[in-house]
Design a protein around this motif. Structure first.
Motif, PDB file in Angstrom:
ATOM      1  N   VAL A 148       0.743  -1.017   0.144  1.00  0.00           N
ATOM      2  CA  VAL A 148      -0.013   0.115  -0.056  1.00  0.00           C
ATOM      3  C   VAL A 148       0.854   1.260   0.112  1.00  0.00           C
ATOM      4  N   GLY A 149       1.949   1.231   0.808  1.00  0.00           N
ATOM      5  CA  GLY A 149       2.766   2.443   0.769  1.00  0.00           C
ATOM      6  C   GLY A 149       3.614   2.667  -0.365  1.00  0.00           C
ATOM      7  N   GLU A 150       3.981   1.725  -1.129  1.00  0.00           N
ATOM      8  CA  GLU A 150       4.602   1.709  -2.136  1.00  0.00           C
ATOM      9  C   GLU A 150       4.123   2.129  -3.533  1.00  0.00           C
ATOM     10  N   ARG A 200      -4.812   7.041   0.769  1.00  0.00           N
ATOM     11  CA  ARG A 200      -6.158   6.842   0.733  1.00  0.00           C
ATOM     12  C   ARG A 200      -6.653   5.922  -0.482  1.00  0.00           C
ATOM     13  N   LEU A 201      -6.136   6.618  -1.791  1.00  0.00           N
ATOM     14  CA  LEU A 201      -6.517   6.048  -2.973  1.00  0.00           C
ATOM     15  C   LEU A 201      -5.903   4.483  -3.110  1.00  0.00           C
ATOM     16  N   ALA A 202      -4.629   4.357  -2.675  1.00  0.00           N
ATOM     17  CA  ALA A 202      -4.022   3.180  -2.792  1.00  0.00           C
ATOM     18  C   ALA A 202      -4.370   2.212  -2.123  1.00  0.00           C
ATOM     19  N   ALA A 203      -4.961   2.474  -0.844  1.00  0.00           N
ATOM     20  CA  ALA A 203      -5.770   1.332   0.130  1.00  0.00           C
ATOM     21  C   ALA A 203      -7.108   1.086  -0.685  1.00  0.00           C
ATOM     22  N   LYS A 204      -7.645   1.898  -1.104  1.00  0.00           N
ATOM     23  CA  LYS A 204      -9.097   1.654  -1.911  1.00  0.00           C
ATOM     24  C   LYS A 204      -8.903   0.890  -3.270  1.00  0.00           C
ATOM     25  N   LEU A 205      -7.633   1.198  -3.972  1.00  0.00           N
ATOM     26  CA  LEU A 205      -7.416   0.329  -5.086  1.00  0.00           C
ATOM     27  C   LEU A 205      -7.186  -0.989  -4.887  1.00  0.00           C
ATOM     28  N   LEU A 206      -6.350  -1.316  -3.616  1.00  0.00           N
ATOM     29  CA  LEU A 206      -6.277  -2.732  -3.433  1.00  0.00           C
ATOM     30  C   LEU A 206      -7.203  -3.507  -2.686  1.00  0.00           C
ATOM     31  N   GLU A 207      -8.175  -2.655  -1.957  1.00  0.00           N
ATOM     32  CA  GLU A 207      -9.259  -3.342  -1.185  1.00  0.00           C
ATOM     33  C   GLU A 207      -9.957  -4.508  -1.713  1.00  0.00           C
ATOM     34  N   PRO A 208     -10.521  -4.201  -3.120  1.00  0.00           N
ATOM     35  CA  PRO A 208     -11.224  -5.263  -3.838  1.00  0.00           C
ATOM     36  C   PRO A 208     -10.516  -6.594  -3.845  1.00  0.00           C
ATOM     37  N   LEU A 209      -9.261  -6.586  -3.803  1.00  0.00           N
ATOM     38  CA  LEU A 209      -8.411  -7.969  -3.848  1.00  0.00           C
ATOM     39  C   LEU A 209      -8.771  -8.940  -2.812  1.00  0.00           C
ATOM     40  N   GLY A 210      -8.999  -7.970  -1.308  1.00  0.00           N
ATOM     41  CA  GLY A 210      -9.245  -8.868  -0.320  1.00  0.00           C
ATOM     42  C   GLY A 210      -8.055  -9.373   0.479  1.00  0.00           C
ATOM     43  N   ILE A 211      -6.948  -8.741   0.081  1.00  0.00           N
ATOM     44  CA  ILE A 211      -5.518  -8.887   1.063  1.00  0.00           C
ATOM     45  C   ILE A 211      -5.730  -8.469   2.514  1.00  0.00           C
TER      46      ILE A 211
END
Length: 380
Positions: free
Chosen positions: A71-73, A91-102
């Motif tokens: 997320v930070g990278e 905030r955008l990075a976290a939401k981008l990756l959220e659908p992956l379910g990590i």
């Protein structure tokens, strides 16, 4: 690529007093094999050394990293590309990756496990939103979730793999769609002979110590051993082609792996021992049936004699290879060897009979490449 091709790499390498790979007590890792204690270097340690070695020569965009901080990278790259402030990009990075379910880790912004991915893959994810960041940051969290839901983020992590990921694979237990089957298997390196754990008792002097003060500024011990190691790895070219979706890139990756696997060495306590050596022998064997680890050559441990442990070890390896080929009847399609023993001597003759004429390491790499190109051409 329908045909299975395996590139086996056999290495005999002598390492002086060293602590290449520590156990939970801080001592060199060991294993019992053939009834005696052996020096051991884990496959993970040598894989990391290999990855680190070839990453130093690859362009940054082709690098991969294994981290909990995806997320930070991603946020850093979003900010660098779009000029967003750090809070907005995070905030955008976290939401981008959220659908992956990590799964989230214990620390804010971390994932629960290490993820292995390429920098170029993150740049591809940034491409998905780079032109729309002004609109996206204005959305509420709920609206942002909806906006991100259909973006092909997972697809970006499922393709365009860097060489590291294509070679060593990726496993995400709770998201099987992100898994990448490794094209490389690396064995734990084992000494060809019995070893004993030793300890270096050291003291450090305080340079500003007054003349009337005695004793050391620091005292400690480091466990070490010295060993002639048998190292083995195998590369499945067919799996590598599947992972990279590019035959030429796969051939380049095999070449890269063999070069850096042979030359790399784990860096544990490197400043204390300066243990970097080069192998006494590198043999490559291309097979179209199955990989074959020749560690059984050393089930009966080598004993130090006048000719030396390394010399006896390579003679054992040649004999085991010839025995395996003869008894199983599965002649490899290519074999080549690079070694440092005197030409014309008994060792060179035995190695030549088993693996072919002695070659320089560049010649070995070039010959391997030429063979694989020809085999791929026939298969295609």
């Amino acid at each position: 690529m329908d045909t299975c091709l395996f590139v086996d790499v056999h290495i005999v390498q002598t390492v002086p007093p060293a602590n290449l790979n520590r156990d939970d007590q801080g001592n060199p890792k060991e294993a019992y094999f053939g009834g005696v204690r052996r020096a051991r270097v884990s496959s993970q340690a040598w894989k990391r050394a290999t990855r680190t070695a070839f990453a130093q020569q690859a362009p940054e965009q082709d690098h991969a990293t294994r981290t909990k901080r995806i997320v930070g990278e991603l946020a850093r790259r979003l900010a660098g590309r779009t000029g967003l402030e750090s809070e907005q990009s995070a905030r955008l990075a976290a939401k981008l990756l959220e659908p992956l379910g990590i799964k989230e880790g214990k620390k804010a912004g971390d994932t629960a496990y290490l993820l292995f991915f390429g920098y170029r893959q993150l740049e591809d994810i940034v491409d998905l939103v780079a032109d729309d960041v002004a609109d996206l940051v204005a959305l509420t969290d709920e609206q942002l979730v909806v906006a991100m839901r259909n973006l092909p983020v997972a697809r970006k992590l499922q393709s365009g793999h860097p060489v590291d990921v294509a070679l060593f694979g990726r496993m995400v237990a709770d998201i099987p769609s992100l898994n990448v089957d490794a094209a490389v298997q690396v064995a734990h390196a084992l000494s060809t002979h019995a070893v004993e754990l030793e300890f270096d008792y050291y003291t450090a002097v305080d340079d500003e110590n007054l003349a009337d003060e005695t004793g050391a500024g620091m005292i400690g011990t480091i466990g070490f051993n010295s060993a002639t190691l048998y190292r083995y790895a195998t590369v499945g070219l067919h799996q590598l082609v599947a992972n990279l979706a590019d035959t030429e890139a796969a051939l380049n990756a095999v070449e890269t792996f063999v070069q850096h696997f042979a030359r790399s060495i784990p860096s544990g306590h490197q400043n204390s021992f300066a243990h970097r050596t080069l192998p006494s022998l590198v043999a490559v064997v291309v097979r179209d049936d199955q990989p074959v680890n020749l560690v059984s050559a050393y089930e009966n441990p080598v004993v130090a004699r006048q000719e030396g442990i390394a010399e006896t070890s390579v003679l054992r390896l040649a004999a085991e290879y010839e025995r395996a080929v003869r008894q199983w009847g599965d002649t490899p399609v290519h074999a080549a060897v690079c070694h440092t023993f005197a030409p014309g001597g008994e060792v060179a003759e035995r190695l030549g009979a088993a693996f072919g004429a002695q070659q320089t390491f560049p010649e070995l790499i070039a010959g391997l490449r030429a063979t694989l190109v020809e085999l791929v051409k026939r298969a295609g």
